[in-house]
Write a protein that holds these residues in place. Sequence first.
Motif, PDB file in Angstrom:
ATOM      1  N   ALA A 176       0.832  -1.210   0.000  1.00 60.84           N
ATOM      2  CA  ALA A 176       0.000   0.000   0.000  1.00 60.84           C
ATOM      3  C   ALA A 176       0.864   1.258   0.000  1.00 60.84           C
ATOM      4  N   ALA A 177       1.967   1.237   0.742  1.00 61.69           N
ATOM      5  CA  ALA A 177       2.866   2.389   0.781  1.00 61.69           C
ATOM      6  C   ALA A 177       3.523   2.618  -0.578  1.00 61.69           C
ATOM      7  N   ILE A 178       3.917   1.553  -1.254  1.00 62.55           N
ATOM      8  CA  ILE A 178       4.529   1.691  -2.578  1.00 62.55           C
ATOM      9  C   ILE A 178       3.509   2.222  -3.583  1.00 62.55           C
ATOM     10  N   ALA A 179       2.287   1.717  -3.530  1.00 58.72           N
ATOM     11  CA  ALA A 179       1.245   2.201  -4.433  1.00 58.72           C
ATOM     12  C   ALA A 179       0.939   3.675  -4.170  1.00 58.72           C
ATOM     13  N   PHE A 180       0.858   4.058  -2.893  1.00 63.68           N
ATOM     14  CA  PHE A 180       0.618   5.453  -2.539  1.00 63.68           C
ATOM     15  C   PHE A 180       1.760   6.336  -3.034  1.00 63.68           C
ATOM     16  N   LEU A 184       3.893  10.388  -6.729  1.00 63.75           N
ATOM     17  CA  LEU A 184       4.937  10.853  -7.643  1.00 63.75           C
ATOM     18  C   LEU A 184       4.362  11.204  -9.017  1.00 63.75           C
ATOM     19  N   VAL A 185       3.419  10.414  -9.503  1.00 60.23           N
ATOM     20  CA  VAL A 185       2.799  10.696 -10.799  1.00 60.23           C
ATOM     21  C   VAL A 185       1.991  11.989 -10.728  1.00 60.23           C
ATOM     22  N   GLN A 186       1.265  12.195  -9.629  1.00 61.21           N
ATOM     23  CA  GLN A 186       0.475  13.419  -9.481  1.00 61.21           C
ATOM     24  C   GLN A 186       1.357  14.658  -9.406  1.00 61.21           C
ATOM     25  N   LYS A 187       2.521  14.542  -8.768  1.00 63.20           N
ATOM     26  CA  LYS A 187       3.432  15.672  -8.642  1.00 63.20           C
ATOM     27  C   LYS A 187       4.272  15.881  -9.897  1.00 63.20           C
ATOM     28  N   GLY A 188       4.231  14.942 -10.827  1.00 65.65           N
ATOM     29  CA  GLY A 188       5.006  15.076 -12.060  1.00 65.65           C
ATOM     30  C   GLY A 188       6.458  14.691 -11.893  1.00 65.65           C
TER      31      GLY A 188
END
Length: 89
Positions: free
Chosen positions: A10-14, A19-23
């Motif tokens: 869950a931590a890796i998925a979060f 990271l994708v949302q922040k670019g």
Amino acid sequence: MFWIGLLAGAAIAFLANWLVQKGVFTKWYEWVLGGLGVLALFATGQHYFSSLRENEPQSAWMGALIFGLIALILLGVAWQLSVRKTKKA
């Protein structure tokens, strides 16, 4: 063991979603270094508590020191690589 794996997944998925949302895009070797750092962190906890359970406190502290330093170094290098690449872009 199941709950530790579940929390780690869950931590890796979060983290990946954040990271994708922040670019922030990372290279494959940064993920490998981070994964090795997390494994060393798990090894630190496992070695420490199992050595204490066997009544070996000196071994517990020395193992925690060794594995903990390895974990901190690997996680620090992965983090620095990601941060420096992001600042250049």
